[in-house]
Design a protein around this motif. Sequence first.
Motif, PDB file in Angstrom:
ATOM      1  N   ALA A  58      -5.013   3.727   2.436  1.00 12.01           N
ATOM      2  CA  ALA A  58      -3.942   3.740   1.446  1.00 12.01           C
ATOM      3  C   ALA A  58      -4.400   2.976   0.220  1.00 12.01           C
ATOM      4  O   ALA A  58      -5.280   2.134   0.290  1.00 12.01           O
ATOM      5  CB  ALA A  58      -2.674   3.090   2.031  1.00 12.01           C
ATOM      6  N   SER A  59      -3.762   3.277  -0.921  1.00  8.05           N
ATOM      7  CA  SER A  59      -4.159   2.625  -2.164  1.00  8.05           C
ATOM      8  C   SER A  59      -3.199   1.510  -2.492  1.00  8.05           C
ATOM      9  O   SER A  59      -1.996   1.718  -2.545  1.00  8.05           O
ATOM     10  CB  SER A  59      -4.145   3.641  -3.314  1.00  8.05           C
ATOM     11  OG  SER A  59      -5.019   4.701  -3.019  1.00  8.05           O
TER      12      SER A  59
ATOM     13  N   SER B 128      -4.214  13.503   3.725  1.00 14.18           N
ATOM     14  CA  SER B 128      -4.123  12.070   3.984  1.00 14.18           C
ATOM     15  C   SER B 128      -5.485  11.407   3.794  1.00 14.18           C
ATOM     16  O   SER B 128      -6.452  11.757   4.454  1.00 14.18           O
ATOM     17  CB  SER B 128      -3.654  11.821   5.424  1.00 14.18           C
ATOM     18  OG  SER B 128      -3.577  10.448   5.676  1.00 14.18           O
TER      19      SER B 128
ATOM     20  N   ASP C   1       0.706  10.227   8.861  1.00 12.70           N
ATOM     21  CA  ASP C   1      -0.130  11.434   8.746  1.00 12.70           C
ATOM     22  C   ASP C   1       0.726  12.699   8.763  1.00 12.70           C
ATOM     23  O   ASP C   1       0.488  13.635   7.993  1.00 12.70           O
ATOM     24  CB  ASP C   1      -1.145  11.476   9.892  1.00 12.70           C
ATOM     25  CG  ASP C   1      -2.240  10.432   9.743  1.00 12.70           C
ATOM     26  OD1 ASP C   1      -2.391   9.901   8.619  1.00 12.70           O
ATOM     27  OD2 ASP C   1      -2.930  10.137  10.733  1.00 12.70           O
TER      28      ASP C   1
ATOM     29  N   GLN D  53       2.644  13.215   5.442  1.00 10.74           N
ATOM     30  CA  GLN D  53       1.769  13.701   4.371  1.00 10.74           C
ATOM     31  C   GLN D  53       1.398  15.173   4.577  1.00 10.74           C
ATOM     32  O   GLN D  53       1.311  15.933   3.618  1.00 10.74           O
ATOM     33  CB  GLN D  53       0.515  12.833   4.304  1.00 10.74           C
ATOM     34  CG  GLN D  53       0.802  11.432   3.752  1.00 10.74           C
ATOM     35  CD  GLN D  53      -0.388  10.879   3.016  1.00 10.74           C
ATOM     36  OE1 GLN D  53      -1.384  10.528   3.622  1.00 10.74           O
ATOM     37  NE2 GLN D  53      -0.287  10.844   1.707  1.00 10.74           N
TER      38      GLN D  53
ATOM     39  N   PRO E 166      -2.355  -0.563   5.922  1.00  7.72           N
ATOM     40  CA  PRO E 166      -2.625   0.452   6.939  1.00  7.72           C
ATOM     41  C   PRO E 166      -3.129  -0.164   8.242  1.00  7.72           C
ATOM     42  O   PRO E 166      -2.866   0.357   9.321  1.00  7.72           O
ATOM     43  CB  PRO E 166      -3.715   1.317   6.291  1.00  7.72           C
ATOM     44  CG  PRO E 166      -3.585   1.071   4.830  1.00  7.72           C
ATOM     45  CD  PRO E 166      -3.116  -0.340   4.687  1.00  7.72           C
TER      46      PRO E 166
ATOM     47  N   TYR F 112       4.093  11.197  -1.037  1.00 10.82           N
ATOM     48  CA  TYR F 112       4.888  11.988  -0.092  1.00 10.82           C
ATOM     49  C   TYR F 112       5.346  13.267  -0.792  1.00 10.82           C
ATOM     50  O   TYR F 112       4.570  14.184  -0.992  1.00 10.82           O
ATOM     51  CB  TYR F 112       6.048  11.144   0.434  1.00 10.82           C
ATOM     52  CG  TYR F 112       6.996  11.861   1.370  1.00 10.82           C
ATOM     53  CD1 TYR F 112       6.521  12.664   2.411  1.00 10.82           C
ATOM     54  CD2 TYR F 112       8.370  11.746   1.221  1.00 10.82           C
ATOM     55  CE1 TYR F 112       7.392  13.338   3.257  1.00 10.82           C
ATOM     56  CE2 TYR F 112       9.243  12.399   2.073  1.00 10.82           C
ATOM     57  CZ  TYR F 112       8.757  13.196   3.080  1.00 10.82           C
ATOM     58  OH  TYR F 112       9.619  13.858   3.914  1.00 10.82           O
TER      59      TYR F 112
ATOM     60  N   HIS G 264       0.854  -1.186   0.000  1.00 14.18           N
ATOM     61  CA  HIS G 264       0.000   0.000   0.000  1.00 14.18           C
ATOM     62  C   HIS G 264       0.893   1.240   0.000  1.00 14.18           C
ATOM     63  O   HIS G 264       1.896   1.290   0.700  1.00 14.18           O
ATOM     64  CB  HIS G 264      -0.912  -0.001   1.229  1.00 14.18           C
ATOM     65  CG  HIS G 264      -1.971  -1.049   1.159  1.00 14.18           C
ATOM     66  ND1 HIS G 264      -3.280  -0.788   0.850  1.00 14.18           N
ATOM     67  CD2 HIS G 264      -1.905  -2.393   1.343  1.00 14.18           C
ATOM     68  CE1 HIS G 264      -3.987  -1.902   0.857  1.00 14.18           C
ATOM     69  NE2 HIS G 264      -3.169  -2.890   1.151  1.00 14.18           N
ATOM     70  N   THR G 265       0.524   2.211  -0.786  1.00 15.73           N
ATOM     71  CA  THR G 265       1.351   3.404  -0.909  1.00 15.73           C
ATOM     72  C   THR G 265       0.530   4.674  -0.707  1.00 15.73           C
ATOM     73  O   THR G 265      -0.669   4.705  -0.970  1.00 15.73           O
ATOM     74  CB  THR G 265       2.027   3.487  -2.293  1.00 15.73           C
ATOM     75  OG1 THR G 265       1.031   3.615  -3.306  1.00 15.73           O
ATOM     76  CG2 THR G 265       2.879   2.257  -2.557  1.00 15.73           C
ATOM     77  N   LEU G 266       1.215   5.695  -0.233  1.00 11.74           N
ATOM     78  CA  LEU G 266       0.637   7.035  -0.090  1.00 11.74           C
ATOM     79  C   LEU G 266       1.636   8.042  -0.647  1.00 11.74           C
ATOM     80  O   LEU G 266       2.842   7.863  -0.487  1.00 11.74           O
ATOM     81  CB  LEU G 266       0.361   7.352   1.383  1.00 11.74           C
ATOM     82  CG  LEU G 266      -0.800   6.613   2.044  1.00 11.74           C
ATOM     83  CD1 LEU G 266      -0.765   6.832   3.550  1.00 11.74           C
ATOM     84  CD2 LEU G 266      -2.133   7.081   1.478  1.00 11.74           C
TER      85      LEU G 266
ATOM     86  N   VAL H 174       6.917   7.983  -2.520  1.00 11.89           N
ATOM     87  CA  VAL H 174       5.759   7.450  -1.805  1.00 11.89           C
ATOM     88  C   VAL H 174       6.186   6.848  -0.471  1.00 11.89           C
ATOM     89  O   VAL H 174       7.343   6.485  -0.275  1.00 11.89           O
ATOM     90  CB  VAL H 174       5.021   6.368  -2.636  1.00 11.89           C
ATOM     91  CG1 VAL H 174       4.405   6.961  -3.894  1.00 11.89           C
ATOM     92  CG2 VAL H 174       5.960   5.210  -2.991  1.00 11.89           C
TER      93      VAL H 174
END
Length: 301
Positions: A298-299, A294, A284, A287, A272, A157, A153-155, A266
């Motif tokens: 996560a995707s 946020s 959090d 981000q 998560p 940055y 899972h990535t978010l 990322v």
Amino acid sequence: MSLKLFVAVCEEGNIARAAEREAIVPSAISKRIAAIEEDAGVRLLVRARRGIRPTAAGEALLRQAREVLGALARLQAELSGFASGVHGSVRVLASISVLSERLPDDVAEFLARYQAVKVSFEERLSPEIVRSVREGTADLGVLWDAGELQGLHTLPYRCDHLAVLVHASHPLARRRRLKFVETLDHEAVGVMPGSIMETMLRRYAAMAGRTWVHRIQVSTLDAACRIVAAGLGLAILPREVCEPQARSLGLRLIPLTDAWACRRFVICMRSPQTLTAAARLLVDHLQQCAGVQSPSKASPR
């Protein structure tokens, strides 16, 4: 303890070296592994020409053992943290570019705000970061999203921009912008062997029907700048990191116009839901520092 010894033997490929690493006599390791094999009813290790290697069953146990040991290490860190009044710890692995840019400042700001949390972060190549996060030995990874992140899972940055660093006397020094393919006729300096950057440069050169060849290879951005200053080649480096040194050394930093030259970083994790409260707080915060709202989840890649 037996699982830790088994992992050590697999990683070292040799019982004597594993015994030295774990400060135990080799015979004790042999007995422990024999007991594991007897309980499992399968052969876990075999001797090969280059040392000891795991069987198919041993590979399966190795993956699970690393996850178990990682979970135990995190649990121990959490419990010791409570005993000392520190509520939680987070292990972060990051690429050299991320550590050379804003991540240390962002983490410092987080620690000033959340003084009851410990954060350790270490530099690793992108493949190592991904492997450690998948195996559960690191809570978070921060790296270029060009890596093989499937299943994690990535978010989002931060991002940076690649540029061509050249000596003031270099034939390209008067250019205001460049395409990567225009650099391929000139001697290059390779940075961080085995890195995603090196892989990507070779790939894009191949797509243009060319070969990317470096004259010299170094392991740090600082060393690359000094090699360029000596007039030994050009280097593809992140503009945000190299601008101060380029100015101090009298070098030219020319933006790359290729779409991939804008690198998006990322934050990656296994899930998560598996993050500790401290790790969620850090995600959090990172981000927020990057100006990213946020999302609640996560995707998956």
